[in-house]
Design an enzyme around this catalytic site. Structure first.
Site, mmCIF file in Angstrom:
data_model
loop_
_atom_site.group_PDB
_atom_site.id
_atom_site.type_symbol
_atom_site.label_atom_id
_atom_site.label_comp_id
_atom_site.label_asym_id
_atom_site.label_seq_id
_atom_site.Cartn_x
_atom_site.Cartn_y
_atom_site.Cartn_z
ATOM 1 C CB CYS A 151 3.934 7.431 2.812
ATOM 2 S SG CYS A 151 4.415 6.374 3.735
ATOM 3 C CD GLU A 202 -2.972 -1.162 2.257
ATOM 4 O OE1 GLU A 202 -4.059 -1.892 1.901
ATOM 5 O OE2 GLU A 202 -2.662 -0.858 3.375
ATOM 6 C CB CYS A 254 9.465 -4.437 8.797
ATOM 7 S SG CYS A 254 10.575 -3.330 9.377
HETATM 8 N N1 SAH Z 1 11.497 0.828 8.943
HETATM 9 C C1 SAH Z 1 11.485 2.987 8.742
HETATM 10 C C2 SAH Z 1 10.456 3.406 8.269
HETATM 11 C C3 SAH Z 1 9.580 2.775 8.602
HETATM 12 S S1 SAH Z 1 7.980 3.239 9.566
HETATM 13 C C4 SAH Z 1 12.061 3.368 9.989
HETATM 14 O O1 SAH Z 1 11.301 2.547 11.146
HETATM 15 O O2 SAH Z 1 11.913 4.501 10.446
HETATM 16 C C5 SAH Z 1 8.095 4.502 8.944
HETATM 17 C C6 SAH Z 1 7.760 5.188 10.743
HETATM 18 O O3 SAH Z 1 6.395 4.901 11.359
HETATM 19 C C7 SAH Z 1 8.348 5.051 11.435
HETATM 20 O O4 SAH Z 1 8.821 6.575 12.110
HETATM 21 C C8 SAH Z 1 8.299 4.834 12.984
HETATM 22 O O5 SAH Z 1 8.668 4.614 14.132
HETATM 23 C C9 SAH Z 1 6.573 5.004 12.513
HETATM 24 N N2 SAH Z 1 5.221 3.817 13.821
HETATM 25 C C10 SAH Z 1 4.850 2.719 12.819
HETATM 26 N N3 SAH Z 1 4.247 2.297 14.023
HETATM 27 C C11 SAH Z 1 3.677 3.676 14.272
HETATM 28 C C12 SAH Z 1 2.285 3.863 15.120
HETATM 29 N N4 SAH Z 1 1.868 2.407 15.312
HETATM 30 N N5 SAH Z 1 1.714 5.014 15.811
HETATM 31 C C13 SAH Z 1 2.863 6.169 15.148
HETATM 32 N N6 SAH Z 1 3.799 6.015 14.893
HETATM 33 C C14 SAH Z 1 3.990 4.709 13.739
HETATM 34 FE FE1 SF4 Z 2 10.218 0.382 10.859
HETATM 35 FE FE2 SF4 Z 2 10.487 -1.075 12.785
HETATM 36 FE FE3 SF4 Z 2 7.592 -1.030 11.931
HETATM 37 FE FE4 SF4 Z 2 9.872 -1.805 10.827
HETATM 38 S S1 SF4 Z 2 9.276 -3.140 12.134
HETATM 39 S S2 SF4 Z 2 8.696 -1.020 9.253
HETATM 40 S S3 SF4 Z 2 12.005 -0.237 11.626
HETATM 41 S S4 SF4 Z 2 8.672 0.935 12.877
#
Ligand code: SAH
Ligand code: SF4
Length: 352
Positions: free
Chosen positions: A108, A94, A115
């Site tokens: 995005c 998505e 992951c």
């Molecule tokens: N794996 C990379 C990019 C994808 S996650 C990373 O971790 O940076 C993208 C963002 O979404 C990250 O900053 C993560 O901390 C945030 N994120 C994930 N789950 C979330 C949630 N339930 N509420 C708010 N932000 C969240």
């Molecule tokens: Fe990013 Fe952690 Fe979610 Fe992976 S598991 S997408 S590293 S926030």
């Protein structure tokens, strides 16, 4: 149908030029092809009228050009739009377009299905890695959405850890940057990482891109719990790599900080955060935790969020509160993939 053929959308400029040389063609032909593929969105060689007929035939025998249409889209009340793309092997990704000020929009994009990083707050992390996305699968999310309207900026903040799929991500960035193609400037693309330090160093040796780091905690104890990658690359090691990251004149590193009630939202955290960021040209994106059924964590109350932000602002730290858009269509941080995966009766995932 495309057995043994090469998808031209998987190739960087150098690879495309090599492919043409192997066909006995001049490498400057790559320019024409790139324009047809990315600027005019053509996937049928017979439509490429400025190429000789036998060259077009040769191309059709050896190559194809993938083209994605979303299987479904959903539009939020706030204008956020979610696109679902089905992959060849039945998996799905998505992609979310988020409207910004002045008619701009941010896309995005996902880099993996699932992951492997297992962050505690993130649904994607709870269910592990399914597979890496190939360069053309990253690029096609952008091309597929562009058919539906312009995109000003790209953030690799969807599903997956981009630095855990570094080679494919670097190739995809090279393709997105192509002058005669989509022409995204390096300043219009941001890669977000949970902090894979050796890959951060490799990244800056290989390509220019804005960097975002998901920090989310101010002590190793809390970060070890929230983001297991911290056990391998603890805060001081991660922040040393951030200090070394070569930044352009007006560039900053974005530190993403999810605020989770009672876990990382105290003024003591804010104080430690100021100390940790000392000497780094950075800004902080505060993201109130998006609650979801896969987690007991909660979003802090409004006063706590404001107090945290004010503490940073008063100490000359740029701290922006990131609005979570698209909540009503499950497109906000930690929400995306939920509905889709439920349909497939698999555990839900999440995205930005
Ligand atoms: N794996 C990379 C990019 C994808 S996650 C990373 O971790 O940076 C993208 C963002 O979404 C990250 O900053 C993560 O901390 C945030 N994120 C994930 N789950 C979330 C949630 N339930 N509420 C708010 N932000 C969240
Ligand atoms: Fe990013 Fe952690 Fe979610 Fe992976 S598991 S997408 S590293 S926030």
């Amino acid at each position: 149908m495309n057995h043994g053929k090469i998808d031209l959308k998987s190739l960087t400029l150098e690879e495309l030029q090599q492919f043409l040389l192997d066909l006995g063609k001049e490498k400057f032909r790559s320019k024409q092809l790139v324009r047809w593929i990315y600027q005019r969105g053509v996937s049928d060689f017979s439509a490429m009228t400025d190429l000789a007929k036998n060259f077009r035939q040769q191309l059709a025998e050896r190559a194809f050009i993938s083209s994605w249409q979303p299987e479904a889209t959903e539009q939020s009340r706030d204008g956020t739009r979610k696109y679902l793309f089905r992959l060849e092997d039945g998996e799905s990704v998505e992609t979310v377009r988020i409207p910004m000020d002045e008619g701009r929009s941010t896309l995005c994009v996902s880099t993996q299905v699932g992951c492997a990083m297992h962050c505690e707050f993130c649904l994607t992390g709870q269910f592990g890695l399914v597979r890496n996305l190939r360069p053309e699968e990253i690029v096609n999310q952008v091309c597929g959405v562009l058919q539906d309207g312009p995109v000003s900026n790209i953030v690799l903040m969807g599903m997956g850890e981009p630095l855990h799929n570094l080679d494919n991500v670097v190739s995809a960035l090279k393709i997105l940057y192509l002058d005669d193609g989509l022409g995204f400037g390096t300043r219009r693309v941001t890669l977000s990482t949970s902090g894979l330090v050796p890959e951060m160093r490799r990244l800056w040796e290989e390509i220019k891109v804005n960097l975002a780091v998901s920090l989310n905690a101010t002590t190793d104890e809390v970060r070890d719990r929230l983001m297991p990658i911290n056990k391998k690359y603890p805060l001081q090691v991660l922040l040393a790599a951030c200090r070394d990251y070569p930044l352009g004149p007006r560039q900053r590193i974005t530190f993403e900080y999810i605020l989770i009630r009672g876990i990382n939202d105290s003024l003591a955290d804010a104080k430690r955060l100021v100390k940790l960021l000392h000497g780094i040209r950075g800004k902080v994106n505060l993201i109130p935790f998006n609650e979801h059924p896969g987690s007991e964590f909660q979003c802090p109350d409004e006063e706590t969020i404001q107090a945290f932000q004010s503490y940073l602002l008063d100490r000359q730290i740029v701290a922006i509160r990131r609005a979570s858009k698209g909540q009503d269509i499950s497109a906000a941080c930690g929400q995306l993939k939920g509905k889709l995966e439920q349909l497939k009766s698999k555990p839900p995932g999440s995205i930005c």
